[in-house]
Design an enzyme around this catalytic site. Structure first.
Site, PDB file in Angstrom:
ATOM      1  N   ASN A   1      -3.210   2.036 -11.300  1.00 26.59           N
ATOM      2  CA  ASN A   1      -3.041   0.666 -10.811  1.00 26.59           C
ATOM      3  C   ASN A   1      -3.879  -0.290 -11.652  1.00 26.59           C
ATOM      4  O   ASN A   1      -4.935   0.090 -12.168  1.00 26.59           O
ATOM      5  CB  ASN A   1      -3.495   0.581  -9.346  1.00 26.59           C
TER       6      ASN A   1
ATOM      7  N   GLY B   1      -7.302   4.709  -0.340  1.00 21.66           N
ATOM      8  CA  GLY B   1      -7.837   3.417   0.108  1.00 21.66           C
ATOM      9  C   GLY B   1      -7.168   2.251  -0.593  1.00 21.66           C
ATOM     10  O   GLY B   1      -6.250   2.432  -1.396  1.00 21.66           O
TER      11      GLY B   1
ATOM     12  N   HIS C   1      -5.776  -4.024 -11.354  1.00 26.82           N
ATOM     13  CA  HIS C   1      -6.232  -4.966 -10.331  1.00 26.82           C
ATOM     14  C   HIS C   1      -6.945  -6.137 -11.009  1.00 26.82           C
ATOM     15  O   HIS C   1      -7.784  -5.921 -11.884  1.00 26.82           O
ATOM     16  CB  HIS C   1      -7.182  -4.246  -9.359  1.00 26.82           C
TER      17      HIS C   1
ATOM     18  N   ASP D   1      -7.470  -0.182  -3.326  1.00 29.92           N
ATOM     19  CA  ASP D   1      -8.174  -0.452  -4.588  1.00 29.92           C
ATOM     20  C   ASP D   1      -9.519   0.282  -4.674  1.00 29.92           C
ATOM     21  O   ASP D   1     -10.485  -0.247  -5.231  1.00 29.92           O
ATOM     22  CB  ASP D   1      -8.360  -1.975  -4.782  1.00 29.92           C
TER      23      ASP D   1
ATOM     24  N   ILE E   1       0.859  -1.176   0.000  1.00 27.06           N
ATOM     25  CA  ILE E   1       0.000   0.000   0.000  1.00 27.06           C
ATOM     26  C   ILE E   1       0.904   1.237   0.000  1.00 27.06           C
ATOM     27  O   ILE E   1       1.820   1.342   0.809  1.00 27.06           O
ATOM     28  CB  ILE E   1      -0.885   0.021   1.273  1.00 27.06           C
ATOM     29  N   LEU E   2       0.628   2.160  -0.905  1.00 29.89           N
ATOM     30  CA  LEU E   2       1.440   3.381  -0.977  1.00 29.89           C
ATOM     31  C   LEU E   2       1.126   4.287   0.211  1.00 29.89           C
ATOM     32  O   LEU E   2      -0.010   4.345   0.679  1.00 29.89           O
ATOM     33  CB  LEU E   2       1.162   4.106  -2.297  1.00 29.89           C
TER      34      LEU E   2
END
Ligand code: GAR
Length: 203
Positions: free
Chosen positions: A106, A142, A108, A144, A91-92
């Site tokens: 991103n 958050g 997913h 995703d 997680i960034l």
């Protein structure tokens, strides 16, 4: 072309396909560096392609915020227009998001908001959905949860296991990611809360 830094943690097959796409004629983005958070095959793809790379491992930092700052500095050194997380399994942090927010893409392996997190493919299989897929989205604070840029369904077959299903999803992810990166590099993103739109060509 737009300058892209790709972050990865794994086999790097999405990175590999984005490198290939970025080398096709007229592709509007160029990968200037690859960053990883662990020793992983993605590093070899960067080396094979002659692309700069760096590794910022969480365990080599006293805590998450030190790691967050180090990763932010390492990426910022390459002055990217866009950051792409392609199988980056961390997680960034907030420093990273403050610096690059709205410019982080991103991919997913599920149809968000279903099955967020690190186990999207086994979670979809365990739930028994008949359709899953690929989502390319902007990263927010958050897990995703950021505004969706593109999605494409992939059917779940009765005989699928995690490996076969994930591989079919990745075939879609590779194409969708290259398309979205090109579109964002060319036309940008208009984002209004949940909704993100890539403006259409003004030709
Ligand atoms: C991809 O399916 C990507 O969407 C997923 O990891 C895989 C990386 O494949 N990312 C996540 O699950 C992030 N939560 P690769 O290492 O072969 O490029």
């Amino acid at each position: 072309p737009a300058k892209v830094v790709v972050l990865a943690s794994g086999t790097g097959s999405l990175l590999r396909s984005l490198i290939d796409a970025s080398r096709s004629d007229g592709y509007p983005a160029r990968i200037v560096a690859v960053g990883v958070d662990r020793v992983c095959p993605a590093e070899e793809h960067a080396d094979d392609a002659g692309i700069a790379r760096f590794r910022v491992a969480l365990r080599e930092h006293p805590d998450r915020s030190a790691w967050d700052r180090a990763l932010t500095d390492a990426v910022a050194a390459h002055e990217p227009d866009l950051v792409v997380t392609a199988g980056f399994m961390k997680i960034l942090g907030t420093v990273f998001l403050d610096r690059f927010g709205g410019r982080i893409i991103n991919t997913h392996p599920a149809l968000l908001p279903s099955f967020p997190g690190a186990h999207a493919v086994p979670d979809a299989l365990a739930y028994g959905v008949k359709v899953t897929g690929s989502t390319v989205h902007l990263v927010d604070g958050g897990v995703d949860t950021g505004p969706i840029l593109a999605q494409e369904p992939v059917p779940v077959l009765d005989e699928d296991d995690e490996t076969t299903l994930h591989e079919r999803i990745k075939v879609v992810e590779r194409r969708l990611l290259a398309e979205v990166v090109a579109a964002v590099a060319t036309r940008g993103v208009v984002s209004d809360g949940r909704k993100a739109v890539i403006p259409s060509d003004r030709t």
